[in-house]
Design an enzyme around this catalytic site. Structure first.
Site, PDB file in Angstrom:
ATOM      1  N   GLU A  78     -75.813  -1.211  18.142  1.00 52.01           N
ATOM      2  CA  GLU A  78     -76.808  -1.275  17.058  1.00 52.01           C
ATOM      3  C   GLU A  78     -76.836  -2.642  16.390  1.00 52.01           C
ATOM      4  O   GLU A  78     -77.899  -3.247  16.206  1.00 52.01           O
ATOM      5  CB  GLU A  78     -76.510  -0.204  16.007  1.00 52.01           C
ATOM      6  CG  GLU A  78     -77.454  -0.303  14.808  1.00 52.01           C
ATOM      7  CD  GLU A  78     -77.282   0.820  13.804  1.00 52.01           C
ATOM      8  OE1 GLU A  78     -76.336   1.602  13.898  1.00 52.01           O
ATOM      9  OE2 GLU A  78     -78.166   0.916  12.926  1.00 52.01           O
ATOM     10  N   ASP A  93     -73.057   3.090  18.486  1.00 54.14           N
ATOM     11  CA  ASP A  93     -73.417   3.037  17.074  1.00 54.14           C
ATOM     12  C   ASP A  93     -72.101   3.058  16.315  1.00 54.14           C
ATOM     13  O   ASP A  93     -71.460   4.105  16.212  1.00 54.14           O
ATOM     14  CB  ASP A  93     -74.296   4.230  16.675  1.00 54.14           C
ATOM     15  CG  ASP A  93     -74.818   4.057  15.243  1.00 54.14           C
ATOM     16  OD1 ASP A  93     -75.778   4.751  14.867  1.00 54.14           O
ATOM     17  OD2 ASP A  93     -74.238   3.231  14.494  1.00 54.14           O
ATOM     18  N   ILE A 102     -71.234   2.884  13.162  1.00 55.75           N
ATOM     19  CA  ILE A 102     -71.237   3.853  12.052  1.00 55.75           C
ATOM     20  C   ILE A 102     -72.618   4.492  12.024  1.00 55.75           C
ATOM     21  O   ILE A 102     -73.600   3.857  11.637  1.00 55.75           O
ATOM     22  CB  ILE A 102     -70.950   3.181  10.679  1.00 55.75           C
ATOM     23  CG1 ILE A 102     -69.575   2.509  10.665  1.00 55.75           C
ATOM     24  CG2 ILE A 102     -71.036   4.238   9.567  1.00 55.75           C
ATOM     25  CD1 ILE A 102     -69.213   1.855   9.348  1.00 55.75           C
ATOM     26  N   ASP A 103     -72.677   5.746  12.484  1.00 59.24           N
ATOM     27  CA  ASP A 103     -73.947   6.466  12.376  1.00 59.24           C
ATOM     28  C   ASP A 103     -73.853   7.279  11.093  1.00 59.24           C
ATOM     29  O   ASP A 103     -73.066   8.219  10.995  1.00 59.24           O
ATOM     30  CB  ASP A 103     -74.142   7.372  13.597  1.00 59.24           C
ATOM     31  CG  ASP A 103     -75.523   7.991  13.579  1.00 59.24           C
ATOM     32  OD1 ASP A 103     -76.484   7.267  13.252  1.00 59.24           O
ATOM     33  OD2 ASP A 103     -75.651   9.191  13.846  1.00 59.24           O
ATOM     34  N   THR A 149     -74.614   5.159   8.047  1.00 61.97           N
ATOM     35  CA  THR A 149     -74.200   4.020   7.219  1.00 61.97           C
ATOM     36  C   THR A 149     -74.518   4.260   5.748  1.00 61.97           C
ATOM     37  O   THR A 149     -73.721   3.927   4.865  1.00 61.97           O
ATOM     38  CB  THR A 149     -74.893   2.723   7.696  1.00 61.97           C
ATOM     39  OG1 THR A 149     -74.464   2.434   9.032  1.00 61.97           O
ATOM     40  CG2 THR A 149     -74.558   1.542   6.796  1.00 61.97           C
ATOM     41  N   ASP A 202     -78.221   5.935  18.124  1.00 60.63           N
ATOM     42  CA  ASP A 202     -77.983   7.097  17.245  1.00 60.63           C
ATOM     43  C   ASP A 202     -77.805   8.376  18.042  1.00 60.63           C
ATOM     44  O   ASP A 202     -77.095   9.283  17.632  1.00 60.63           O
ATOM     45  CB  ASP A 202     -79.171   7.301  16.296  1.00 60.63           C
ATOM     46  CG  ASP A 202     -79.364   6.164  15.296  1.00 60.63           C
ATOM     47  OD1 ASP A 202     -80.531   5.802  15.049  1.00 60.63           O
ATOM     48  OD2 ASP A 202     -78.352   5.649  14.787  1.00 60.63           O
TER      49      ASP A 202
HETATM   50  C1  LIP Z   1     -79.178   6.603  10.859  1.00 65.89           C
HETATM   51  C2  LIP Z   1     -79.564   7.803  11.705  1.00 65.89           C
HETATM   52  C3  LIP Z   1     -80.489   8.744  10.943  1.00 65.89           C
HETATM   53  C4  LIP Z   1     -81.723   7.999  10.501  1.00 65.89           C
HETATM   54  C5  LIP Z   1     -81.342   6.812   9.628  1.00 65.89           C
HETATM   55  C6  LIP Z   1     -80.377   5.865  10.338  1.00 65.89           C
HETATM   56  P1  LIP Z   1     -77.457   4.586  11.068  1.00 65.89           P
HETATM   57  O1  LIP Z   1     -78.403   5.753  11.677  1.00 65.89           O
HETATM   58  O2  LIP Z   1     -78.396   8.498  12.075  1.00 65.89           O
HETATM   59  O3  LIP Z   1     -80.863   9.834  11.756  1.00 65.89           O
HETATM   60  O4  LIP Z   1     -82.564   8.870   9.788  1.00 65.89           O
HETATM   61  O5  LIP Z   1     -82.513   6.089   9.285  1.00 65.89           O
HETATM   62  O6  LIP Z   1     -81.057   5.259  11.423  1.00 65.89           O
HETATM   63  O7  LIP Z   1     -78.393   3.499  10.620  1.00 65.89           O
HETATM   64  O8  LIP Z   1     -76.677   5.147   9.941  1.00 65.89           O
HETATM   65  O9  LIP Z   1     -76.607   4.148  12.248  1.00 65.89           O
END
Ligand code: LIP
Length: 289
Positions: free
Chosen positions: A70, A90, A92-93, A95, A216
């Site tokens: 990412e 990713d 940290i999914d 964040t 993601d």
């Molecule tokens: C997040 C996703 C989430 C989306 C957020 C963001 P991140 O990923 O897990 O589904 O709605 O906008 O993209 O940015 O925390 O890796």
């Protein structure tokens, strides 16, 4: 028969666990927050540090492997799958949850098609799947919910980080349509990967979102399908992980009801040329939380 990818997946699990330690340590300190594609598309030094930790660790062990990360893509690297084994990362999914010290923070690693690893580091849950060999959480097998009536379902989704009013309108139209099916409830963990692991665990019947990225959802897509679930594009048909649109459901029946309900639109693809992507890394501001 010996699994040629077993040692590679073992490394993925070990490095995901190490990433989780870094994230948990960072939660105890200050986090410098900057933004990417919008004022609410957050990134921290921990996202970048964890991604580099993972990439360096894999490069040392598997020097021919390629990466889609990412934060590397946000810095201008390509988001193109090749014939080489490719890790989709990713760091940290969730964040935004991480910045706000909210419960759900995951690190996701996927070696395209072969295996998926999602580590929910605050609750110490390691979700794994090996193609054709099932999906697990901390070693316990996962199975999707058997509820096929969408009117008895809980559906997960997220609002994303695009604040263009026209996009927000479409997101709310879909949310209204889903609620009025009706469904028992709508939930959002703040992490696409975690929402999909909840589908795989049978905790919710489906998850959908338009605006996510391949990093993601790639790892959790395999976890959902190996738990008996179904992946579909929001307009029906096969999911395209680069399209930024996904339905992950416990069954084709529930997925097809959502196809008829969601207001579809097409964000710029992840594998589009950097100039065509909506991400604008020049949109940076910094604050400490
Ligand atoms: C997040 C996703 C989430 C989306 C957020 C963001 P991140 O990923 O897990 O589904 O709605 O906008 O993209 O940015 O925390 O890796």
């Amino acid at each position: 028969m010996a699994d040629p990818w077993e040692s590679t997946m073992d490394h993925a699990v070990a490095i995901a666990r190490k990433a989780g330690e870094v994230v948990r340590d960072a939660l105890r300190g200050d986090r410098m927050v900057t933004t990417k594609s919008s004022a609410v598309d957050l990134v921290t030094q921990t996202d970048q540090k964890v991604e580099q930790l993972i990439i360096q660790s894999v490069k040392e062990k598997f020097p021919t492997h390629r990466f889609i990360g990412e934060e590397s893509v946000a810095a201008g690297e390509s988001c193109i799958l090749s014939d080489s084994p490719t890790w989709i990362i990713d760091p940290i999914d969730g964040t935004t949850n991480f910045v706000h010290t909210h419960l759900t923070v995951t690190s996701t690693l996927d070696l395209q098609v072969e295996f998926g690893v999602v580590y929910s580091c605050i609750e110490d849950k390691m979700f794994t799947a090996r193609r054709g060999r099932g999906a697990f959480c901390n070693g316990e097998p996962l199975q999707v919910s058997q509820q096929k009536a969408v009117e008895q379902a809980i559906v997960a989704t997220e609002f994303g980080s695009d604040r263009d009013p026209e996009v927000v309108d479409k997101i709310f139209q879909s949310l209204r349509n889903v609620l009025c099916l009706p469904v028992h409830g709508v939930r959002g963990a703040g992490s696409a990967a975690m929402n999909m692991c909840l589908v795989a665990s049978g905790c919710v019947e489906a998850y959908y979102e338009i605006g996510v990225h391949v990093w993601d959802v790639a790892a959790a897509s395999l976890i959902v399908s190996e738990a008996g679930g179904v992946l579909m594009d929001v307009e029906g048909g096969e999911v395209d992980l680069m399209s930024r649109r996904i339905i992950a459901a416990n069954s084709k029946t529930v997925a097809e009801r959502l196809v008829k309900t969601i207001v579809a639109f097409s964000p710029p693809r992840d594998d589009a040329a950097p100039s065509d992507r909506c991400e604008d890394s020049t949109h940076l501001s910094a604050r400490k939380v």
